[in-house]
Design a protein around this motif. Structure first.
Motif, PDB file in Angstrom:
ATOM      1  N   THR A  90     -35.066  20.662  22.076  1.00  0.00           N
ATOM      2  CA  THR A  90     -35.832  21.834  21.397  1.00  0.00           C
ATOM      3  C   THR A  90     -34.573  22.709  21.057  1.00  0.00           C
ATOM      4  OG1 THR A  90     -35.876  22.775  23.913  1.00  0.00           O
ATOM      5  CG2 THR A  90     -37.850  21.493  23.179  1.00  0.00           C
ATOM      6  N   GLY A  91     -33.635  22.236  20.790  1.00  0.00           N
ATOM      7  CA  GLY A  91     -32.685  23.113  20.185  1.00  0.00           C
ATOM      8  C   GLY A  91     -31.622  23.761  21.433  1.00  0.00           C
ATOM      9  N   GLY A  92     -31.710  23.449  22.456  1.00  0.00           N
ATOM     10  CA  GLY A  92     -30.769  23.794  23.708  1.00  0.00           C
ATOM     11  C   GLY A  92     -29.408  22.867  23.489  1.00  0.00           C
ATOM     12  N   ARG A  93     -28.451  23.102  24.415  1.00  0.00           N
ATOM     13  CA  ARG A  93     -26.963  22.643  24.326  1.00  0.00           C
ATOM     14  C   ARG A  93     -26.929  21.383  25.131  1.00  0.00           C
ATOM     15  NH1 ARG A  93     -23.206  26.820  26.418  1.00  0.00           N
ATOM     16  NH2 ARG A  93     -21.864  25.035  25.899  1.00  0.00           N
ATOM     17  N   GLY A  94     -28.142  20.921  26.064  1.00  0.00           N
ATOM     18  CA  GLY A  94     -28.250  19.912  26.773  1.00  0.00           C
ATOM     19  C   GLY A  94     -27.638  20.196  28.339  1.00  0.00           C
ATOM     20  N   ARG A  95     -27.454  21.401  28.783  1.00  0.00           N
ATOM     21  CA  ARG A  95     -26.774  21.517  30.021  1.00  0.00           C
ATOM     22  C   ARG A  95     -27.921  20.963  31.147  1.00  0.00           C
ATOM     23  NH1 ARG A  95     -25.427  27.329  30.538  1.00  0.00           N
ATOM     24  NH2 ARG A  95     -23.795  26.374  28.889  1.00  0.00           N
ATOM     25  N   LEU A  96     -27.396  20.030  31.786  1.00  0.00           N
ATOM     26  CA  LEU A  96     -28.325  19.508  32.984  1.00  0.00           C
ATOM     27  C   LEU A  96     -28.654  20.369  34.174  1.00  0.00           C
ATOM     28  CD1 LEU A  96     -26.585  15.957  33.200  1.00  0.00           C
ATOM     29  CD2 LEU A  96     -28.748  16.623  31.801  1.00  0.00           C
ATOM     30  N   ASP A  97     -29.742  19.993  34.703  1.00  0.00           N
ATOM     31  CA  ASP A  97     -30.074  21.041  35.699  1.00  0.00           C
ATOM     32  C   ASP A  97     -29.332  20.401  36.948  1.00  0.00           C
ATOM     33  OD1 ASP A  97     -31.713  22.772  37.367  1.00  0.00           O
ATOM     34  OD2 ASP A  97     -33.209  21.168  37.792  1.00  0.00           O
ATOM     35  N   ALA A  98     -28.430  21.249  37.436  1.00  0.00           N
ATOM     36  CA  ALA A  98     -27.423  20.788  38.550  1.00  0.00           C
ATOM     37  C   ALA A  98     -28.235  20.859  39.770  1.00  0.00           C
ATOM     38  CB  ALA A  98     -26.060  21.723  38.701  1.00  0.00           C
ATOM     39  N   ALA A  99     -29.266  21.860  40.015  1.00  0.00           N
ATOM     40  CA  ALA A  99     -29.683  21.995  41.362  1.00  0.00           C
ATOM     41  C   ALA A  99     -30.622  20.969  41.664  1.00  0.00           C
ATOM     42  CB  ALA A  99     -30.643  23.151  41.194  1.00  0.00           C
ATOM     43  N   HIS A 100     -31.061  19.995  40.747  1.00  0.00           N
ATOM     44  CA  HIS A 100     -32.058  19.017  41.054  1.00  0.00           C
ATOM     45  C   HIS A 100     -31.537  17.662  40.508  1.00  0.00           C
ATOM     46  CE1 HIS A 100     -34.723  22.724  41.024  1.00  0.00           C
ATOM     47  NE2 HIS A 100     -34.997  22.132  42.039  1.00  0.00           N
ATOM     48  N   TYR A 101     -30.110  17.547  40.448  1.00  0.00           N
ATOM     49  CA  TYR A 101     -29.396  16.567  39.585  1.00  0.00           C
ATOM     50  C   TYR A 101     -29.588  15.231  40.526  1.00  0.00           C
ATOM     51  CZ  TYR A 101     -25.650  13.843  37.780  1.00  0.00           C
ATOM     52  OH  TYR A 101     -24.805  12.731  37.144  1.00  0.00           O
ATOM     53  N   LEU A 102     -30.364  14.076  39.893  1.00  0.00           N
ATOM     54  CA  LEU A 102     -30.572  12.811  40.277  1.00  0.00           C
ATOM     55  C   LEU A 102     -31.410  12.834  41.584  1.00  0.00           C
ATOM     56  CD1 LEU A 102     -27.226  11.135  39.302  1.00  0.00           C
ATOM     57  CD2 LEU A 102     -29.585  11.229  38.175  1.00  0.00           C
ATOM     58  N   GLY A 103     -32.124  13.985  41.962  1.00  0.00           N
ATOM     59  CA  GLY A 103     -32.885  14.098  42.978  1.00  0.00           C
ATOM     60  C   GLY A 103     -34.228  13.328  43.176  1.00  0.00           C
ATOM     61  N   GLY A 104     -34.329  12.689  41.821  1.00  0.00           N
ATOM     62  CA  GLY A 104     -35.792  12.251  41.817  1.00  0.00           C
ATOM     63  C   GLY A 104     -36.909  12.925  41.622  1.00  0.00           C
ATOM     64  N   GLY A 105     -38.074  12.223  41.905  1.00  0.00           N
ATOM     65  CA  GLY A 105     -39.486  12.960  41.652  1.00  0.00           C
ATOM     66  C   GLY A 105     -40.010  13.061  40.167  1.00  0.00           C
ATOM     67  N   VAL A 106     -39.243  12.385  39.292  1.00  0.00           N
ATOM     68  CA  VAL A 106     -40.054  12.670  37.930  1.00  0.00           C
ATOM     69  C   VAL A 106     -41.218  11.440  37.887  1.00  0.00           C
ATOM     70  CG1 VAL A 106     -39.540  11.789  35.686  1.00  0.00           C
ATOM     71  CG2 VAL A 106     -37.643  12.636  36.877  1.00  0.00           C
TER      72      VAL A 106
END
Length: 189
Positions: A90-106
């Protein structure tokens, strides 16, 4: 020297050249780079602080390279995948969400959620020992139910990876921070 010996000598030189420079940087027009550059890139692109005490930084870097640059683990194992406004779709830079990084739940359909790959209270990625992780990556069998095959996990591709690369992925996952899932409605959000 016979013609056959010259051919074998020439093939040996080609193989040595290929072994030294196999991967590319991904930038158009750039020459291939030595394999050990993967570790440097992996350490640079890790989106969370790494606990490198008692860890091999080279191995962790290679693991990060595979987890973050080559395997798209975050799309299914991070909920959400991107920080607010950062989705590259959606036009963002692709910065990953560090707070939930690889925490599952998808959410994966109606009854499935991707498991966490982050270390549990015992420091085991996703609660798995190294042998359990390697087995899941090679066979697709659910470590908690060996009669169940992981249908959505692309283990059928990862099973062809060199064992050292899978071990590097596991070692990387051991040094990332623990995480819990956030809120998302599907992979790659």
């Amino acid at each position: 020297m016979h013609r056959r010996s010259f051919i074998m000598l020439g093939l040996s030189g080609v193989l040595v050249s290929c072994a030294v420079e196999v991967t590319g940087t991904g930038e158009p027009g750039e020459a291939p780079m030595p394999l050990d550059v993967r570790a440097e890139i992996g350490l640079r692109i890790a989106p969370v602080p790494l606990k490198l005490e008692n860890a091999d930084p080279y191995l962790v870097g290679i693991g990060s390279y595979y987890v973050n640059a080559a395997s798209a683990c975050v799309d299914c194992h991070s909920c959400p995948t991107y920080s607010p406004g950062e989705s590259p779709f959606t036009g963002g830079r692709g910065r990953l969400d560090a707070a939930h990084y690889l925490g599952g739940g998808v959410p994966m359909g109606t009854n499935l959620k991707a498991p966490s790959l982050a270390p549990d209270a015992n420091g085991l990625p996703g609660g798995l020992t190294r042998d359990q992780f390697l087995s899941a990556m090679r066979t697709g069998k659910d470590p908690n139910d060996p009669n169940r095959i992981l249908q959505l996990m692309p283990w059928s591709l990862y099973r062809a990876m060199a064992e050292g690369d899978l071990v590097a992925m596991y070692e990387y996952l051991r040094v990332i921070p623990a995480a819990q899932p956030g809120t998302c409605t599907g992979p790659g959000q």
